[in-house]
Motif scaffolding. Structure first.
Motif, PDB file in Angstrom:
ATOM      1  N   SER A  41       0.837  -1.206   0.000  1.00 21.93           N
ATOM      2  CA  SER A  41       0.000   0.000   0.000  1.00 21.93           C
ATOM      3  C   SER A  41       0.870   1.254   0.000  1.00 21.93           C
ATOM      4  O   SER A  41       0.543   2.239  -0.686  1.00 21.93           O
TER       5      SER A  41
ATOM      6  N   ILE B 196      -4.598   2.893   2.976  1.00 19.42           N
ATOM      7  CA  ILE B 196      -4.190   2.893   4.399  1.00 19.42           C
ATOM      8  C   ILE B 196      -2.920   2.061   4.554  1.00 19.42           C
ATOM      9  O   ILE B 196      -2.832   0.927   4.090  1.00 19.42           O
TER      10      ILE B 196
ATOM     11  N   THR C  93      -4.930  -4.057   4.565  1.00 22.47           N
ATOM     12  CA  THR C  93      -5.711  -3.920   3.332  1.00 22.47           C
ATOM     13  C   THR C  93      -6.654  -5.114   3.200  1.00 22.47           C
ATOM     14  O   THR C  93      -6.211  -6.258   3.258  1.00 22.47           O
TER      15      THR C  93
ATOM     16  N   ASP D 113      -3.699  -2.294  -5.672  1.00 25.06           N
ATOM     17  CA  ASP D 113      -3.172  -2.673  -4.352  1.00 25.06           C
ATOM     18  C   ASP D 113      -4.030  -3.843  -3.868  1.00 25.06           C
ATOM     19  O   ASP D 113      -5.252  -3.818  -4.024  1.00 25.06           O
TER      20      ASP D 113
HETATM   21 MG   LIG Z   1      -1.868  -2.839   2.394  1.00 28.66          MG
END
Ligand SMILES: [Mg+2]
Ligand SMILES: Nc1nc2c(ncn2[C@@H]2O[C@H](COP(=O)(O)OP(=O)(O)OP(=O)(O)O)[C@@H](O)[C@H]2O)c(=O)[nH]1
Length: 343
Positions: A121, A145, A153, A171
């Motif tokens: 991320s 985040i 995530t 992501d």
């Molecule tokens: Mg992540």
């Protein structure tokens, strides 16, 4: 290293016996979602942790057929922005190359995959920010985040990183296999933060960390910290009319007790240097190593200023603080996997 590896296997075995707690329904769903998308994307960027380049392999990719579409990125080498610009330019060039042979597909998609907490991320954010810096959408930047805890995530999300052609990075949630048979690998994953601390126990992970520190040469770099203390005791303090204890107390009162403050990191390094260099046993022998680690927990409690009244809980606090310093690079830099020398 034999005693350290043995300790790692013991800790890993204890934790794996308790079942695959790191693999829940979320991870199973993420693993399926990633596998479904894998054939559809233009590039796959496998992110690994540079400290464990082998142990952080994304196992499901081992037999991934098209190596021309798979790029491995070693993250956490404390990439400067400069090298992220290089990575972005490299990716965009690679996409253009692929488009030349496959130009019917105008939008390119790059999927970031990897085990939990390797920095997917954080990398998605950097690529998005650098890629959109001069774009009209600058004010509308998205933000994935980023967190020191694994499993942050939960869903796949896309971030635009280039135009003409449009390039997106996906992501994805971090995924580990449901079974980790190699108990030493398990301990390394726990130490670098890919497996939640509660599954192994912070104390066990910190014992493994101390075993590694005790058998590496990193501590020798901290010799001058020990000498500085002596210098100060005999020269400066006399001039100031203070005892070393008074000076230490005076300095420490000026700061809130945050274990990441420079003077605490300094004390921790000095404590590690002194406990290792004055140790009279052999760290290659399991029993001696355990004895040294026990002593270090006591000395580190003082360095971290953890109140003795906390009893057993004090040990857990010391362990958590020590792990935090290691994971943020304040106890030096380590490669935990043994690599063939030519890699
Ligand atoms: Mg992540
Ligand atoms: N020192 C250092 N820390 C990094 C780097 N990249 C990420 N981190 C830190 O590593 C931790 C995990 O980063 P994330 O980007 O949330 O990792 P992730 O792979 O997305 O994790 P999951 O979503 O749980 O799979 C955070 O505390 C980041 O600040 C890096 O290059 N160097």
């Amino acid at each position: 290293m034999a005693a350290t590896a043995k300790l790692a296997r013991q800790i890993g075995a204890l934790a794996t016996k308790s079942g695959g707690g790191w693999y829940g329904p979320h991870m199973a769903a993420a693993s399926r979602a990633i596998a479904e998308r894998l054939p559809l994307v233009d590039l796959v960027l496998e992110i690994r942790d540079a400290r464990i380049p082998l142990s952080s392999e994304y196992e499901q990719l081992r037999n991934y057929p098209s190596s021309s579409r798979r790029i491995i990125v070693m993250n956490k080498m404390d990439l400067a922005n400069r090298s992220q610009i290089k990575l972005l330019n490299f990716l965009l060039a690679r996409v253009r190359e692929l488009k030349r042979t496959n130009y019917f597909n105008y939008t390119a998609v790059i999927m970031l995959i990897g085990i939990p907490n390797v920095g997917k991320s954080a990398l998605a954010n950097s690529l998005h920010q650098i890629g959109r810096i001069s774009a009209a959408e600058k004010g509308k930047l998205k933000h994935a985040i980023v967190s020191p805890n694994p499993g942050e995530t939960k869903d796949i999300s896309s971030f635009k990183i280039g135009s003409h052609p449009n390039v997106y990075v996906l992501d994805t949630p971090g995924v580990l296999p449901p079974k980790i048979l190699n108990t030493e690998v398990y301990s390394k994953l726990a130490l670098t933060g890919s497996i939640r601390d509660c599954l192994v126990g912070e104390r066990g992970i910190a014992q493994y960390l101390l075993a590694l520190l005790n058998s590496s040469d990193e501590y020798k770099k901290w010799a001058k910290l020990s000498m500085n203390v002596n210098d100060r005791t005999f020269l400066d303090l006399e001039a100031e009319g203070l005892s070393s204890c008074e000076l230490d107390k005076k300095q420490k009162r000026q700061y809130p007790t945050d274990h990441t403050q420079d003077f605490i990191v300094h004390d921790v390094r000095r404590t590690l240097f002194e406990t290792i260099s004055f140790f009279d046993g052999n760290v290659q022998v399991g029993e001696d190593l355990s004895r040294l680690i026990e002593t270090q927990f006591t000395s580190l409690r003082e360095a971290f200023q953890v109140p003795v009244e906390l009893g057993e809980e004090a040990q857990n606090k010391v362990a958590a603080k020590l792990l935090n310093l290691f994971r943020t690079g304040r106890l030096g830099h380590y490669t935990l996997d043994s690599l063939p020398w030519h890699t």
